[in-house]
Write a protein that holds these residues in place. Structure first.
Motif, mmCIF file in Angstrom:
data_model
loop_
_atom_site.group_PDB
_atom_site.id
_atom_site.type_symbol
_atom_site.label_atom_id
_atom_site.label_comp_id
_atom_site.label_asym_id
_atom_site.label_seq_id
_atom_site.Cartn_x
_atom_site.Cartn_y
_atom_site.Cartn_z
ATOM 1 N N ILE A 18 -4.677 -15.215 4.502
ATOM 2 C CA ILE A 18 -5.094 -13.826 4.899
ATOM 3 C C ILE A 18 -5.589 -13.273 3.445
ATOM 4 O O ILE A 18 -6.294 -12.484 3.151
ATOM 5 N N GLY A 19 -4.335 -13.394 2.318
ATOM 6 C CA GLY A 19 -4.654 -12.831 1.281
ATOM 7 C C GLY A 19 -6.157 -13.201 0.429
ATOM 8 O O GLY A 19 -6.620 -12.589 -0.027
ATOM 9 N N LYS A 20 -6.368 -14.441 0.406
ATOM 10 C CA LYS A 20 -7.807 -14.843 -0.280
ATOM 11 C C LYS A 20 -9.162 -14.250 0.765
ATOM 12 O O LYS A 20 -9.859 -14.206 0.026
ATOM 13 N N SER A 21 -8.775 -14.006 2.095
ATOM 14 C CA SER A 21 -9.872 -13.662 2.922
ATOM 15 C C SER A 21 -9.944 -11.978 2.722
ATOM 16 O O SER A 21 -11.003 -11.613 3.065
ATOM 17 N N GLY A 22 -9.044 -11.433 2.306
ATOM 18 C CA GLY A 22 -9.292 -10.006 2.087
ATOM 19 C C GLY A 22 -9.154 -9.233 3.361
ATOM 20 O O GLY A 22 -9.322 -8.122 3.430
ATOM 21 N N SER A 23 -8.662 -9.816 4.428
ATOM 22 C CA SER A 23 -8.712 -9.249 5.869
ATOM 23 C C SER A 23 -7.253 -8.079 5.689
ATOM 24 O O SER A 23 -6.232 -8.411 5.052
ATOM 25 N N TYR A 24 -7.419 -7.262 6.809
ATOM 26 C CA TYR A 24 -6.070 -6.338 6.950
ATOM 27 C C TYR A 24 -5.680 -7.004 8.244
ATOM 28 O O TYR A 24 -6.312 -7.293 9.181
ATOM 29 N N VAL A 25 -4.371 -7.221 8.204
ATOM 30 C CA VAL A 25 -3.608 -7.780 9.266
ATOM 31 C C VAL A 25 -2.369 -7.144 9.383
ATOM 32 O O VAL A 25 -1.633 -6.935 8.674
ATOM 33 N N LEU A 26 -2.296 -6.818 10.898
ATOM 34 C CA LEU A 26 -0.628 -6.451 11.071
ATOM 35 C C LEU A 26 0.149 -7.511 11.896
ATOM 36 O O LEU A 26 -0.052 -7.893 12.845
ATOM 37 N N SER A 27 1.241 -7.729 11.014
ATOM 38 C CA SER A 27 2.203 -8.780 11.699
ATOM 39 C C SER A 27 3.187 -8.210 12.330
ATOM 40 O O SER A 27 4.017 -7.435 11.485
#
Length: 239
Positions: A18-27
């Protein structure tokens, strides 16, 4: 806006991706006791946010964690997964579910409001009733909404938001509901690892299929669709 990062077989690798993709993610989390450890997964990834939750399916066995929920709430901007589940297997502890959800909403209101990602399977009317009862709880995002068209219209009138993913776009009922949700209320989700893609758990930020579907439904190209979804996200976190 909704995945279970801590429940993947290799959550740290997922966080790195996720960090490498640059996505915003709500876990999201399913119990308050899982929040600190799950939050630690995103320590080096500021675009991963961790929601403080108590899942309705665990309401009876984790009722005692409501005090922990209250202690952690000042540290959490997002709350979830919370809500109600009216499925047959959850009916025996409906009273505990209602007690937990009412407590969560009241606590969020006392804390000045939070962004909530909400489970409403077979219980959309009861969820909406609870939201109407607890003024000031914050912003409601209905995760993987599966209620009736009448319940959806009520939710729209109540300024709810909707997080939608691949599974919703692949079912006939889901597509019918998606056609009725205003485009300026839509956010994307995966609900991984519970949703699969080509036989494997979908990655936390893999929203390509639902974005492609929404693009066709809205008559926009995919870049414009992604831009609109990001705009919706920014509006939610500004509320």
């Amino acid at each position: 806006m909704h995945c279970h990062l801590d429940l993947y077989p290799e959550p740290r690798q997922q966080a790195e991706a996720i960090g490498k993709s640059g996505s915003y993610v709500l876990s999201v989390t399913t119990t308050p006791s899982a929040w600190l450890q799950t939050q630690a997964l995103s320590a080096d990834h500021p675009r991963i946010k961790t929601a403080l939750g108590l899942h309705p399916q665990l309401a009876a066995e984790r009722l005692g964690e409501l005090s922990l929920f209250d202690r952690l709430l000042p540290q959490a901007r997002y709350v979830g997964e919370v809500g109600l589940d009216g499925s047959a297997e959850c009916k025996p502890f409906w009273g505990e579910q209602v007690r937990v959800f009412d407590h969560v909403l009241a606590s969020c209101a006392l804390a000045g409001g939070r962004v909530l990602t909400i489970h409403s399977r077979n219980a959309a009317t009861q969820v909406l009733d609870a939201l109407q009862h607890h003024h000031g709880y914050g912003v409601a995002i209905l995760h993987w909404f599966s209620g009736t068209k009448k319940e959806l219209r009520r939710a729209v009138d109540m300024d709810c938001w909707f997080s939608v993913g691949d599974a919703m776009a692949r079912s006939n009922k889901g597509r019918e509901l998606l056609a009725l949700i205003p485009s300026n209320r839509v956010l994307t989700e995966t609900d991984g690892p519970f949703v699969t893609h080509r036989g494997s758990p979908i990655s936390p930020g893999h929203c390509d299929h639902v974005v492609s579907f929404l693009s066709g439904q809205w008559g926009l190209d995919e870049l414009a669709t992604r831009t609109l979804i990001v705009r919706n996200f920014r509006q939610v976190i500004s509320l």
